[in-house]
Design a protein around this motif. Structure first.
Motif, PDB file in Angstrom:
ATOM      1  N   ARG A 150      19.293 -10.702 -18.028  1.00 49.74           N
ATOM      2  CA  ARG A 150      20.394 -10.889 -19.006  1.00 49.74           C
ATOM      3  C   ARG A 150      21.224  -9.519 -18.665  1.00 49.74           C
ATOM      4  N   LEU A 151      20.992  -8.174 -17.774  1.00 49.04           N
ATOM      5  CA  LEU A 151      22.110  -7.516 -17.198  1.00 49.04           C
ATOM      6  C   LEU A 151      22.727  -8.026 -16.102  1.00 49.04           C
ATOM      7  N   ILE A 152      22.219  -8.881 -15.240  1.00 48.42           N
ATOM      8  CA  ILE A 152      22.588  -9.869 -14.310  1.00 48.42           C
ATOM      9  C   ILE A 152      23.771 -11.139 -14.778  1.00 48.42           C
ATOM     10  N   ASP A 153      23.357 -12.032 -16.249  1.00 49.83           N
ATOM     11  CA  ASP A 153      23.577 -13.040 -16.544  1.00 49.83           C
ATOM     12  C   ASP A 153      25.956 -12.209 -17.174  1.00 49.83           C
ATOM     13  N   ASN A 154      25.398 -11.011 -17.718  1.00 55.74           N
ATOM     14  CA  ASN A 154      26.492 -10.049 -18.514  1.00 55.74           C
ATOM     15  C   ASN A 154      27.253 -10.018 -17.794  1.00 55.74           C
ATOM     16  N   ALA A 155      27.057  -9.579 -16.136  1.00 53.09           N
ATOM     17  CA  ALA A 155      27.892  -9.130 -15.032  1.00 53.09           C
ATOM     18  C   ALA A 155      29.435  -9.335 -15.551  1.00 53.09           C
ATOM     19  N   ASP A 156      29.869 -10.420 -15.165  1.00 50.06           N
ATOM     20  CA  ASP A 156      30.872 -11.175 -15.224  1.00 50.06           C
ATOM     21  C   ASP A 156      32.196 -10.650 -16.653  1.00 50.06           C
ATOM     22  N   LYS A 157      31.492  -9.683 -17.563  1.00 51.71           N
ATOM     23  CA  LYS A 157      31.608  -9.314 -18.643  1.00 51.71           C
ATOM     24  C   LYS A 157      32.320  -7.771 -18.167  1.00 51.71           C
ATOM     25  N   LEU A 158      32.822  -7.594 -17.163  1.00 49.76           N
ATOM     26  CA  LEU A 158      32.791  -5.967 -16.379  1.00 49.76           C
ATOM     27  C   LEU A 158      33.918  -6.301 -15.557  1.00 49.76           C
ATOM     28  N   ARG A 159      34.748  -7.519 -15.495  1.00 50.82           N
ATOM     29  CA  ARG A 159      35.585  -8.107 -14.780  1.00 50.82           C
ATOM     30  C   ARG A 159      37.077  -7.324 -15.757  1.00 50.82           C
ATOM     31  N   GLY A 160      37.772  -6.353 -14.788  1.00 50.81           N
ATOM     32  CA  GLY A 160      38.944  -6.786 -15.708  1.00 50.81           C
ATOM     33  C   GLY A 160      38.954  -4.797 -15.931  1.00 50.81           C
ATOM     34  N   CYS A 161      37.725  -4.454 -15.582  1.00 53.83           N
ATOM     35  CA  CYS A 161      37.205  -3.185 -16.316  1.00 53.83           C
ATOM     36  C   CYS A 161      38.000  -1.829 -15.405  1.00 53.83           C
ATOM     37  N   ASP A 162      38.154  -0.511 -15.996  1.00 52.22           N
ATOM     38  CA  ASP A 162      38.657   0.588 -14.923  1.00 52.22           C
ATOM     39  C   ASP A 162      37.677   1.503 -14.973  1.00 52.22           C
ATOM     40  N   SER A 218      34.932  10.644  -9.266  1.00 56.35           N
ATOM     41  CA  SER A 218      34.507  12.325  -9.422  1.00 56.35           C
ATOM     42  C   SER A 218      34.710  12.334  -7.556  1.00 56.35           C
ATOM     43  N   VAL A 219      34.921  11.472  -6.863  1.00 57.28           N
ATOM     44  CA  VAL A 219      34.877  11.671  -5.032  1.00 57.28           C
ATOM     45  C   VAL A 219      35.142   9.910  -4.661  1.00 57.28           C
ATOM     46  N   ILE A 220      35.067  10.235  -3.449  1.00 54.83           N
ATOM     47  CA  ILE A 220      36.117   8.609  -2.439  1.00 54.83           C
ATOM     48  C   ILE A 220      34.459   8.231  -2.414  1.00 54.83           C
ATOM     49  N   LEU A 221      34.397   7.026  -2.976  1.00 51.65           N
ATOM     50  CA  LEU A 221      32.685   5.832  -2.666  1.00 51.65           C
ATOM     51  C   LEU A 221      32.760   5.206  -1.404  1.00 51.65           C
ATOM     52  N   SER A 222      32.083   5.266  -0.983  1.00 49.74           N
ATOM     53  CA  SER A 222      31.460   4.850   0.228  1.00 49.74           C
ATOM     54  C   SER A 222      32.042   3.443   0.181  1.00 49.74           C
ATOM     55  N   SER A 223      32.404   2.762   1.405  1.00 47.69           N
ATOM     56  CA  SER A 223      33.124   1.541   1.037  1.00 47.69           C
ATOM     57  C   SER A 223      32.169   0.128   0.481  1.00 47.69           C
ATOM     58  N   LYS A 224      30.621   0.565   1.337  1.00 44.04           N
ATOM     59  CA  LYS A 224      29.702  -0.352   0.838  1.00 44.04           C
ATOM     60  C   LYS A 224      29.854  -0.791  -1.062  1.00 44.04           C
ATOM     61  N   ASP A 225      30.698   0.466  -2.164  1.00 40.39           N
ATOM     62  CA  ASP A 225      29.874   0.632  -3.128  1.00 40.39           C
ATOM     63  C   ASP A 225      31.391  -0.065  -3.262  1.00 40.39           C
ATOM     64  N   GLU A 226      32.547   0.738  -3.160  1.00 35.86           N
ATOM     65  CA  GLU A 226      34.062   0.244  -3.314  1.00 35.86           C
ATOM     66  C   GLU A 226      34.331  -1.527  -3.026  1.00 35.86           C
ATOM     67  N   ARG A 227      33.344  -1.520  -1.996  1.00 37.23           N
ATOM     68  CA  ARG A 227      33.406  -3.344  -2.020  1.00 37.23           C
ATOM     69  C   ARG A 227      32.608  -3.917  -2.863  1.00 37.23           C
ATOM     70  N   LEU A 228      31.364  -4.039  -3.165  1.00 36.27           N
ATOM     71  CA  LEU A 228      30.813  -4.987  -4.452  1.00 36.27           C
ATOM     72  C   LEU A 228      31.458  -4.225  -6.079  1.00 36.27           C
ATOM     73  N   TYR A 229      31.981  -3.457  -5.982  1.00 37.12           N
ATOM     74  CA  TYR A 229      32.699  -2.970  -7.099  1.00 37.12           C
ATOM     75  C   TYR A 229      34.568  -4.528  -7.487  1.00 37.12           C
ATOM     76  N   LYS A 230      34.577  -3.620  -6.450  1.00 41.49           N
ATOM     77  CA  LYS A 230      35.619  -5.540  -6.254  1.00 41.49           C
ATOM     78  C   LYS A 230      35.591  -6.806  -6.068  1.00 41.49           C
ATOM     79  N   THR A 231      33.909  -7.446  -5.672  1.00 44.74           N
ATOM     80  CA  THR A 231      32.947  -8.553  -5.622  1.00 44.74           C
ATOM     81  C   THR A 231      33.333  -8.384  -7.150  1.00 44.74           C
ATOM     82  N   LEU A 232      32.997  -7.436  -7.374  1.00 42.54           N
ATOM     83  CA  LEU A 232      32.645  -7.829  -9.504  1.00 42.54           C
ATOM     84  C   LEU A 232      33.577  -7.921 -10.577  1.00 42.54           C
ATOM     85  N   GLY A 233      34.927  -7.529  -9.325  1.00 38.86           N
ATOM     86  CA  GLY A 233      36.376  -7.671 -10.168  1.00 38.86           C
ATOM     87  C   GLY A 233      36.685  -6.540 -11.224  1.00 38.86           C
ATOM     88  N   ILE A 234      35.897  -5.785 -10.753  1.00 34.67           N
ATOM     89  CA  ILE A 234      36.130  -4.296 -11.217  1.00 34.67           C
ATOM     90  C   ILE A 234      37.232  -3.450 -10.513  1.00 34.67           C
TER      91      ILE A 234
END
Length: 487
Positions: A439-451, A455-471
């Motif tokens: 259910r969580l995987i199926d609802n991942a698109d609902k995070l698109r456009g969220c902000d 508190s710290v600079i993210l790793s490039s891997k995490d930042e890329r994944l968030y961008k891929t999800l549209g966050i």
């Protein structure tokens, strides 16, 4: 986000305006496409309802009349200039764009390498694309450009450039990024067409600034924030409600004189006249667009601050955007996610993040023994949009711990905690036997456009994944650890 832009109305109006402009000339229009023809995520963020592929869809409605030319500056090839939003070089993006255009049924007239001065990297790139079967052309630096009009519009100026053979009435000149020589390419073509007896015209399609919105409208301020690194400004010109790009206003007298020199007359009396931008007429909810644009201004501020921290440069860009925030009447605390992330970090003594969900709820994530802050926040956000209680363990430790062991014992990673992409993989594995994980995987698109704020600079891997999800991600310009080298 609340919808504030009528996408279908805009596509129809924009296509009609371009057809009207083609009709002003002898059936041949060179259209300089400012901004991104494809993947226009900035427009999608500040005009909620505008789709990233809207402009290319608009062109598809008139595809039989369209031919596309891609410009890339030789110096950008030499410098391996990057598109920061998708993480590839300009030269690779040219190939990506060509694939997209061809797949969508557009005719691509070729690639023009501008400002060519025998740069070795440009030569190597030209050979590479020639071997691929791509037609390329060379345009050269012109002494006195853009002010020595007599020299520019002569056989020693534009006349030295290679003529790009095109067959369609609308030639769209686009590029991977700004400063690629699109306008000069259009004018060079008009010069050559005129010598061949063809009365061709020029127009510019630049989504921003929106000319019929006030200078102080957040949508226009957001564009200034997006171009703060270019030291460009929007300025009022030709009436209170007409807003133009400062470089367009500055270059317009030269452009008009150049067109008069080439064709004998210019159809334009102002920079606004030469534009074909109908974006302002697509706004259906001004308040929704104001809110979205204000959030974008703040995102640009944090992006500039983090960039300065990463590169050790000055924070002039961030300071300029801070002035723009003041002009818009907002500050860095606009999103409630920022204060929530900083509070969580203060309470736990470790990096933390927070996200505003579509219903306005703010969820947080903290750094733990098995999950980093980005992973914990992603899991809690997915639970939030899926209606799963925060205290429910969707991924068991039995799944996570072997991955952590693999990372440290076999891959020799000093950080055992899962990055967000690794967490999604663990969630996917869990979905085989756990319906909640599915259910969580199926609802991942609902995070698109969220902000999301951290508190710290993210790793490039995490930042890329968030961008891929549209966050949309913002980080405080602070590293988690004091190091000289950060991956």
């Amino acid at each position: 986000m609340k919808i504030g832009f009528d996408n279908e109305k805009y596509i129809e109006m924009q296509a009609d305006r371009i057809r009207e402009r083609i009709g002003m000339f002898d059936g041949k229009l060179y259209l300089e496409f400012g901004g991104k023809l494809f993947d226009d995520y900035h427009a999608a963020r500040v005009l909620p309802g505008f789709e990233p592929d809207t402009k290319i869809r608009m062109l598809q409605s008139m595809a039989d009349d369209v031919e596309i030319v891609i410009a890339i500056k030789a110096g950008d090839i030499e410098a391996s200039r990057m598109r920061s939003d998708i993480g590839i070089t300009y030269e690779e993006d040219v190939l990506r764009l060509m694939d997209i255009f061809r797949f969508m049924g557009f005719k691509v007239g070729g690639v023009v390498i501008t400002q060519y001065k025998n740069q070795p990297a440009a030569d190597a790139y030209r050979k590479r694309i020639t071997d691929m079967g791509i037609t390329s052309y060379l345009h050269y630096p012109i002494a006195g450009y853009p002010y020595d009009i007599e020299h520019i519009a002569s056989d020693e100026g534009f006349g030295k450039n290679e003529f790009i053979e095109t067959t369609r009435p609308l030639v769209v000149v686009t590029a991977p990024g700004p400063g690629s020589g699109k306008m000069a390419t259009c004018l060079s073509q008009i010069y050559h067409e005129h010598k061949r007896g063809v009365v061709a015209g020029y127009a510019k399609y630049e989504t921003f600034p929106v000319w019929n919105l006030p200078l102080t409208h957040p949508v226009n301020i957001a564009y200034e924030a997006a171009t703060a690194d270019l030291d460009d400004d929007n300025i009022e010109a030709y009436g209170e409600t007409t807003v133009n790009y400062n470089r367009d206003v500055e270059i317009f007298p030269v452009l008009r004189s150049m067109m008069q020199r080439i064709s004998g007359s210019s159809p334009y009396a102002s920079p606004t006249d030469m534009g074909v931008n109908m974006a302002g007429f697509g706004i259906s909810d001004d308040e929704a667009c104001r809110e979205a644009a204000n959030n974008e201004i703040v995102r640009r501020y944090f992006a500039a601050a983090v960039e300065a921290k990463r590169n050790g440069g000055d924070d002039g860009e961030a300071k300029k955007i801070e002035l723009l925030m003041n002009q818009a009447g907002i500050n860095a605390n606009l999103s409630p996610a920022r204060s929530a992330a900083l509070l969580k970090a203060e309470m736990t003594g470790r990096p933390a993040g927070a996200m505003v969900l579509p219903d306005g709820t703010v969820v947080t994530g903290k750094t733990g023994n098995l999950l980093g802050a980005a992973s914990a926040l992603l899991m809690n956000a997915l639970k939030g949009v899926s209606g799963v209680a925060d205290d429910v363990d969707v991924i068991s430790d039995n799944v996570i711990e072997p991955i952590c062991h693999l990372k440290t014992e076999h891959l020799h990673n000093s950080n055992p905690r899962l990055h967000s992409d690794e967490t999604l993989l663990a969630l996917s594995v869990s979905s085989v036997s756990n319906p909640l994980a599915e259910r969580l995987i199926d609802n991942a698109d609902k995070l698109r456009g969220c902000d999301a704020y951290f508190s710290v600079i993210l790793s490039s891997k995490d930042e890329r994944l968030y961008k891929t999800l549209g966050i949309n991600v913002c980080c405080e310009p602070v590293y988690e650890q004091h190091r000289y080298y950060h991956k």
